[in-house]
Write an enzyme that holds these catalytic residues in place. Structure first.
Site, PDB file in Angstrom:
ATOM      1  N   GLY A  86       5.120 -13.040   9.994  1.00  0.00           N
ATOM      2  CA  GLY A  86       6.393 -12.870  10.674  1.00  0.00           C
ATOM      3  C   GLY A  86       7.427 -12.279   9.755  1.00  0.00           C
ATOM      4  N   MET A  90      14.898 -12.397   4.930  1.00  0.00           N
ATOM      5  CA  MET A  90      14.995 -11.434   3.840  1.00  0.00           C
ATOM      6  C   MET A  90      13.777 -10.563   3.662  1.00  0.00           C
ATOM      7  SD  MET A  90      16.844 -13.598   0.904  1.00  0.00           S
ATOM      8  CE  MET A  90      16.585 -12.297  -0.278  1.00  0.00           C
ATOM      9  N   ASP A 200      21.507 -21.770   6.708  1.00  0.00           N
ATOM     10  CA  ASP A 200      20.879 -20.974   7.762  1.00  0.00           C
ATOM     11  C   ASP A 200      19.893 -21.830   8.547  1.00  0.00           C
ATOM     12  OD1 ASP A 200      20.443 -18.723   9.266  1.00  0.00           O
ATOM     13  OD2 ASP A 200      19.013 -17.822   7.880  1.00  0.00           O
ATOM     14  N   ASN A 205      13.668 -21.484  11.089  1.00  0.00           N
ATOM     15  CA  ASN A 205      13.539 -21.882   9.693  1.00  0.00           C
ATOM     16  C   ASN A 205      12.977 -23.288   9.529  1.00  0.00           C
ATOM     17  OD1 ASN A 205      14.249 -19.505   8.508  1.00  0.00           O
ATOM     18  ND2 ASN A 205      16.418 -20.008   8.301  1.00  0.00           N
ATOM     19  N   ASP A 218      13.013 -21.153   4.029  1.00  0.00           N
ATOM     20  CA  ASP A 218      13.955 -20.060   3.874  1.00  0.00           C
ATOM     21  C   ASP A 218      15.316 -20.472   3.328  1.00  0.00           C
ATOM     22  OD1 ASP A 218      15.107 -17.619   3.839  1.00  0.00           O
ATOM     23  OD2 ASP A 218      14.585 -17.083   5.890  1.00  0.00           O
TER      24      ASP A 218
END
Lengths: 441, 161
Positions: A86, A90, A200, A205, A218
């Site tokens: 995926g 970043m 985030d 995540n 992440d």
């Protein structure tokens, strides 16, 4: 295209709407031609922007796939790239085989822009922050490296889904949601305690393995608490949108992130509350057609009550979500740890929908109850014997050896069955040196 | 020469992208330009040669992109059952679709008006300016601008409808 239409288009392109109407009348243009020309003119303004943009994006994607095809099967350092998993904030994540240790790992290649020092710094930060955290609910970082100017991050491989995917497939009960989220909350609290903000938090995540344990991933936007004030939210939005995740991530921003104030751990609390709300309710609390609308909703709107969207949500859990998603940080949980405490409490208190089938089961199978009772009774029986024997022994050893009894007893904490051993046999089992030490100390 | 240019464009595009990162829209102009510099070698080609090369490269660029978009679309359909770890936003498919729609529209236009198609290709896939197109096609810049404007309006109308 008819020549007549073309000519008219060129004649009329720079005229005002009134001028165009007048022209049609004066030149006695028939209705069909007029309609055709007007349709073309309607698409004249704004010209190339969106076509050009789409071509560019399609080009980027297309060429990204070329890179992808080139990447799979390649060996970078000692990792053989096997499959694309995926795209993260970043870069692109692949499943790879660590050829040294013969295990599956996840390798993330950072989409670095040429000479972008900020990118490199962030990458380094991610590697550092994530690897400094040692927690079962945080994805473990194995290695950070660079090959041909291409930076990569090697982490443990989780065979599972993102939280969003997990919810879609599993349709988890409230109980399962609480279990998964309590783990994530604990991981996040641990990060906060180490001075790292995630910044985030979103369902993409959070990974849930097929075995059902959850991992926070992440740390690309992570910030050390002390340096938080450096950058504003506009910066964060820019980074996120630049990474190609259009509306997704804005939805999990806290009001202070959205409105440009400085953020702290309580901002993560908010984002986590939004995630919890979403997976319980099946919809996001703050929605809109554009980033701006979403940000507006985050700052101003009150989400629809969970009691309506998912009536079986226990009252305590609704309070937890509401407390986490308060607009004013000072009204929220003041730390992630506080939220963890409440979630764990909730885990201990089984909600009604879980308690019911448990009772039914025992009722329908009474032999189970007897079996349990038998086990409990036999444990009690042996414990009593052990206790009595121990009391007896303690007394006798106190008599014979006084204070020394305490110093040798821990040498045989579990292995012996005290009711068939006596002080004499025990003494002979001990090494001579130990015995003499025990006696003389 | 054409397969050579095609391969070169593909290779360059990949390298370009690896450098720039996927999030930034690709500058097709830069690519075509780079391909040209490479294929032209150390020689200093004339302005005319350069423009002609751009003309050819634009068409090939369209071909490269359309081929890949097609492959990706069919792959996506096939891959629906697979586990996707990161959700790709729904918006993600749009550019591919609109590129293919645009390609179909250009195909229709080519039957009646190949010049306009050529101009669109030069502008969109080769990143050529009106002046460059005018040089390649030995036309006046004014006519190129006019034709391009009409072609764009027509294309937008076709794609919207």
């Amino acid at each position: 295209m008819r020549v007549e239409v073309e000519t008219l288009f060129h004649e009329l392109a720079d005229l005002s709407p009134e001028g165009r109407t007048q022209y049609f009348v004066e030149h006695n243009v028939d209705e069909d031609t007029r309609r055709e020309v007007e349709a073309l003119l309607a698409f004249d303004s704004g010209a190339s922007s969106f076509l050009l943009r789409d071509v560019s994006i399609a080009a980027s994607r297309a060429l990204g796939d070329i890179i992808l095809q080139q990447m799979i099967g390649k060996t970078i350092s000692h990792y053989r790239i096997e499959e694309k998993l995926g795209e993260g904030g970043m870069g692109t994540v692949y499943r790879a085989r660590d050829l040294n240790l013969n295990r599956s790992v996840a390798v993330k290649f950072i989409s670095s822009e040429l000479g972008d020092a900020e990118h490199r710094r962030r990458f380094q930060l991610e590697a550092e922050s994530a690897s400094s955290l040692n927690h079962p609910n945080i994805l473990a970082v194995y290695e950070a490296g660079s090959v041909d100017g291409q930076q990569y991050l090697v982490t443990e491989f989780i065979d599972g889904f993102t939280l969003r995917e997990w919810v879609r497939r599993q349709k988890p009960s409230v109980r399962q949601i609480v279990d998964v989220c309590a783990g994530i909350a604990d991981g996040l609290a641990c990060a906060h305690q180490s001075g790292i903000l995630h910044r985030d938090i979103k369902p993409e995540n959070i990974l849930v393995s097929k075995q059902g344990y959850a991992k926070l991933v992440d740390f690309g936007l992570a910030k050390l608490l002390e340096t938080e004030a450096e950058t504003g939210p506009a910066d964060t939005v820019a980074r996120r949108t630049r990474a190609g995740e259009f509306l997704g991530t804005t939805a999990y921003m806290s009001p202070e992130q959205a409105s440009g104030r400085t953020t702290d751990a309580r901002s993560d609390v908010f984002s986590f509350g939004v995630v919890l709300y979403e997976i319980l309710a099946g919809q996001r609390p703050f929605t809109g057609d554009s980033n701006v609308q979403i940000l507006h909703a985050i700052i101003n709107d009150c989400p629809p009550p969970l009691s309506k969207l998912r009536p079986e949500t226990p009252y305590d859990l609704r309070v937890i979500v509401e407390k986490a998603t308060e607009k004013d940080p000072s009204d929220r949980y003041q730390s992630m740890r506080e939220m963890v405490v409440d979630l764990k409490r909730l885990q201990r208190i089984r909600p009604a929908d879980q308690a019911l089938p448990l009772r039914e089961k025992t009722a329908s199978r009474p032999w189970r109850l007897y079996a349990v009772a038998a086990v409990v009774l036999s444990i009690a029986f042996f414990a009593t014997i052990w206790y009595l024997d121990r009391a007896e022994r303690t007394r006798s050893s106190r008599d014979s050896q006084t204070s020394n009894s305490l110093s040798w007893k821990p040498l045989f904490p579990r292995t012996e069955s005290s009711w068939f051993s006596n002080p004499t046999t025990r003494e002979s089992l001990m090494p001579r040196s130990a015995r003499s030490e025990a006696v003389h100390s | 020469m054409i397969p050579l240019v095609y391969a070169e464009l593909k290779k360059l595009a990949a390298a370009h992208l690896r450098r720039e990162g996927r999030e930034r829209p690709l500058e097709t102009t830069a690519l075509v330009h780079e391909a040209f510099l490479r294929l032209a070698g150390g020689r200093h080609p004339s302005y005319e040669n350069r423009a002609h090369f751009y003309g050819i490269a634009s068409r090939l660029m369209r071909q490269v992109l359309v081929d890949l978009a097609r492959a990706r679309m069919s792959e996506k359909r096939g891959a629906l059952q697979q586990v996707e770890l990161a959700e790709i936003p729904n918006l993600g498919r749009q550019p591919d679709e609109s590129l293919l729609t645009m390609n179909d529209a250009l195909g229709r236009l080519a039957r009646t008006d190949p010049l306009k198609v050529q101009l669109i290709e030069m502008r969109y896939f080769g990143g050529m300016t009106a002046e460059e197109s005018a040089t390649v096609l030995s036309m006046s810049v004014h006519v190129v601008r006019r034709e391009l404007r009409l072609a764009q309006a027509w294309l937008h109308k076709e794609m919207a409808g």
